[in-house]
Design an enzyme around this catalytic site. Structure first.
Site, PDB file in Angstrom:
ATOM      1  N   SER A  23      -0.112  -1.766   8.386  1.00  0.00           N
ATOM      2  CA  SER A  23       1.023  -2.196   9.208  1.00  0.00           C
ATOM      3  C   SER A  23       0.540  -2.961  10.437  1.00  0.00           C
ATOM      4  O   SER A  23       1.283  -3.748  11.025  1.00  0.00           O
ATOM      5  CB  SER A  23       1.839  -0.980   9.663  1.00  0.00           C
ATOM      6  OG  SER A  23       2.202  -0.208   8.544  1.00  0.00           O
ATOM      7  N   GLY A  76       0.843  -1.208   0.000  1.00  0.00           N
ATOM      8  CA  GLY A  76       0.000   0.000   0.000  1.00  0.00           C
ATOM      9  C   GLY A  76       0.869   1.246   0.000  1.00  0.00           C
ATOM     10  O   GLY A  76       0.701   2.152  -0.821  1.00  0.00           O
ATOM     11  N   HIS A  77       1.831   1.279   0.936  1.00  0.00           N
ATOM     12  CA  HIS A  77       2.771   2.413   0.973  1.00  0.00           C
ATOM     13  C   HIS A  77       3.521   2.519  -0.352  1.00  0.00           C
ATOM     14  O   HIS A  77       3.704   3.606  -0.902  1.00  0.00           O
ATOM     15  CB  HIS A  77       3.816   2.222   2.078  1.00  0.00           C
ATOM     16  CG  HIS A  77       3.264   2.199   3.470  1.00  0.00           C
ATOM     17  ND1 HIS A  77       3.285   1.063   4.254  1.00  0.00           N
ATOM     18  CD2 HIS A  77       2.706   3.161   4.231  1.00  0.00           C
ATOM     19  CE1 HIS A  77       2.765   1.335   5.439  1.00  0.00           C
ATOM     20  NE2 HIS A  77       2.401   2.601   5.454  1.00  0.00           N
ATOM     21  N   LYS A  82      -7.190   4.645   2.210  1.00  0.00           N
ATOM     22  CA  LYS A  82      -7.411   3.779   3.382  1.00  0.00           C
ATOM     23  C   LYS A  82      -7.684   4.623   4.632  1.00  0.00           C
ATOM     24  O   LYS A  82      -8.531   4.302   5.447  1.00  0.00           O
ATOM     25  CB  LYS A  82      -6.171   2.900   3.567  1.00  0.00           C
ATOM     26  CG  LYS A  82      -5.863   2.486   4.946  1.00  0.00           C
ATOM     27  CD  LYS A  82      -6.259   1.064   5.188  1.00  0.00           C
ATOM     28  CE  LYS A  82      -5.981   0.615   6.587  1.00  0.00           C
ATOM     29  NZ  LYS A  82      -5.250   1.503   7.438  1.00  0.00           N
TER      30      LYS A  82
HETATM   31  P1  AMP Z   1       0.842   4.935   7.740  1.00  0.00           P
HETATM   32  O1  AMP Z   1       2.242   4.418   7.676  1.00  0.00           O
HETATM   33  O2  AMP Z   1      -0.172   3.936   8.201  1.00  0.00           O
HETATM   34  O3  AMP Z   1       0.749   6.255   8.440  1.00  0.00           O
HETATM   35  O4  AMP Z   1       0.434   5.227   6.226  1.00  0.00           O
HETATM   36  C1  AMP Z   1       1.185   6.106   5.429  1.00  0.00           C
HETATM   37  C2  AMP Z   1       0.403   6.421   4.191  1.00  0.00           C
HETATM   38  O5  AMP Z   1       0.143   5.217   3.469  1.00  0.00           O
HETATM   39  C3  AMP Z   1      -0.964   7.052   4.512  1.00  0.00           C
HETATM   40  O6  AMP Z   1      -1.252   8.053   3.566  1.00  0.00           O
HETATM   41  C4  AMP Z   1      -1.891   5.875   4.370  1.00  0.00           C
HETATM   42  O7  AMP Z   1      -3.220   6.229   4.057  1.00  0.00           O
HETATM   43  C5  AMP Z   1      -1.245   5.113   3.228  1.00  0.00           C
HETATM   44  N1  AMP Z   1      -1.675   3.718   3.248  1.00  0.00           N
HETATM   45  C6  AMP Z   1      -1.681   2.882   4.309  1.00  0.00           C
HETATM   46  N2  AMP Z   1      -2.209   1.685   3.973  1.00  0.00           N
HETATM   47  C7  AMP Z   1      -2.552   1.775   2.665  1.00  0.00           C
HETATM   48  C8  AMP Z   1      -3.146   0.876   1.719  1.00  0.00           C
HETATM   49  N3  AMP Z   1      -3.526  -0.351   2.076  1.00  0.00           N
HETATM   50  N4  AMP Z   1      -3.325   1.318   0.458  1.00  0.00           N
HETATM   51  C9  AMP Z   1      -2.968   2.569   0.088  1.00  0.00           C
HETATM   52  N5  AMP Z   1      -2.398   3.465   0.931  1.00  0.00           N
HETATM   53  C10 AMP Z   1      -2.196   3.079   2.196  1.00  0.00           C
END
Ligand code: AMP
Length: 283
Positions: free
Chosen positions: A189, A37-38, A152
């Site tokens: 995560s 996703g990231h 997400k």
């Molecule tokens: P985080 O590390 O959870 O703060 O996420 C960092 C970025 O990645 C944020 O903009 C999230 O929305 C995005 N993100 C997390 N999971 C996904 C996913 N499954 N698909 C797309 N983007 C994601």
């Protein structure tokens, strides 16, 4: 070649140099434990811009539960190796005091109307103050032209978009589609912390969103919410926080389908100790 940056002043200096050469700078803020996703955000950012900056920072001020912060996965070496496989130019991995000097955790309290009051805000008091504060600080350090966020965390995307407009930051905010596992579970995560039993239940979250989307053709939002609440709560491992059908721009609850443009169906629940969120957008 990926350059690993630990200090905001050194990163800032290198990015000033890029800006002098009229390079377009893209930014992807993350909390690490990177997954596909990231990487979908990183790949898009690299493809559409001259320079891609990723930050990895587990921001203490956006966690409203200490245990969630303590248990949040931290895999920076693995993350850096994953980023080396992409065209990302800089990864910023600050220590807490590079972001919050002298351990001063003063927060920005920004009232963005409903966006900072409903859904996540109701169940995670102070969460968006922490998100707004850290993203504002990161934006000030990186000064990107454009930043990529995941659908997400849909409410987070709306909040950041509104925040950049509020401060006239002139940064374009892009939302990218949610990447899912083969069984439909939104990549997160936190998924790696699910027990085997809860992991096998977790795809039901997305299935419920899809079913709700389908029900919109024949039933009212209130009827659907009622069904989803009963359905999800009937599983003993689930502690449902919300299942809401809202206007996708304002996050206002809707009572009929035809009084709005795009609709967001958003849910949050706990599976054991692990809190998961997901949503779908319906035209
Ligand atoms: P985080 O590390 O959870 O703060 O996420 C960092 C970025 O990645 C944020 O903009 C999230 O929305 C995005 N993100 C997390 N999971 C996904 C996913 N499954 N698909 C797309 N983007 C994601």
């Amino acid at each position: 070649m990926l350059s690993v940056e630990k200090s905001k002043s050194e990163l800032g200096e290198k990015l000033r140099n890029c800006r002098r050469q009229k390079m377009k700078i893209a930014f992807v803020p993350t909390m690490g434990a990177l997954h596909d996703g990231h990487l979908s955000l990183v790949e898009k950012a690299c493809k559409e811009n001259d320079i891609c900056v990723v930050s990895i920072f587990v921001n203490p001020t956006q966690f409203n539960e200490r245990s969630d912060f303590d248990n949040y996965p931290r895999l920076s070496e693995k993350d850096i190796n994953m980023l080396k496989q992409t065209d990302c130019n800089f990864v910023y991995v600050p220590a807490v005091n590079d972001i919050y000097p002298e351990n001063k955790f003063d927060l920005i309290h920004l009232d963005l109307g409903l966006l900072t009051k409903v859904l996540e805000a109701r169940f995670r008091p102070g969460h968006f103050d922490g998100v707004i504060t850290v993203v504002k600080k990161l934006f000030d350090i990186v000064q990107p032209d454009i930043a990529y966020f995941g659908q997400k965390d849909y409410q987070q995307y709306l909040v950041i978009d509104a925040m950049t407009k509020h401060f006239n930051m002139g940064i374009e905010i892009i939302a990218m589609p949610t990447r899912r596992e083969k069984d439909g579970l939104a990549m997160s995560s936190r998924n790696m912390r699910l027990t085997k039993e809860n992991r096998s239940f977790a795809p039901e979250i997305y299935q419920s969103l899809l079913k709700a989307q389908n029900m919109l053709k024949t039933q009212t939002p209130a009827q659907i919410k009622d069904w989803a609440t009963k359905h999800l709560n009937s599983f003993k491992e689930v502690d449902l926080e919300y299942f809401e059908i809202v206007n996708a721009m304002t996050l206002e609850q809707i009572s009929t389908v035809d009084d709005t443009g795009e609709i967001a169906i958003c849910t949050a629940l706990k599976l054991g100790d692990i809190r998961l969120i997901d949503n779908i957008l319906v035209k």
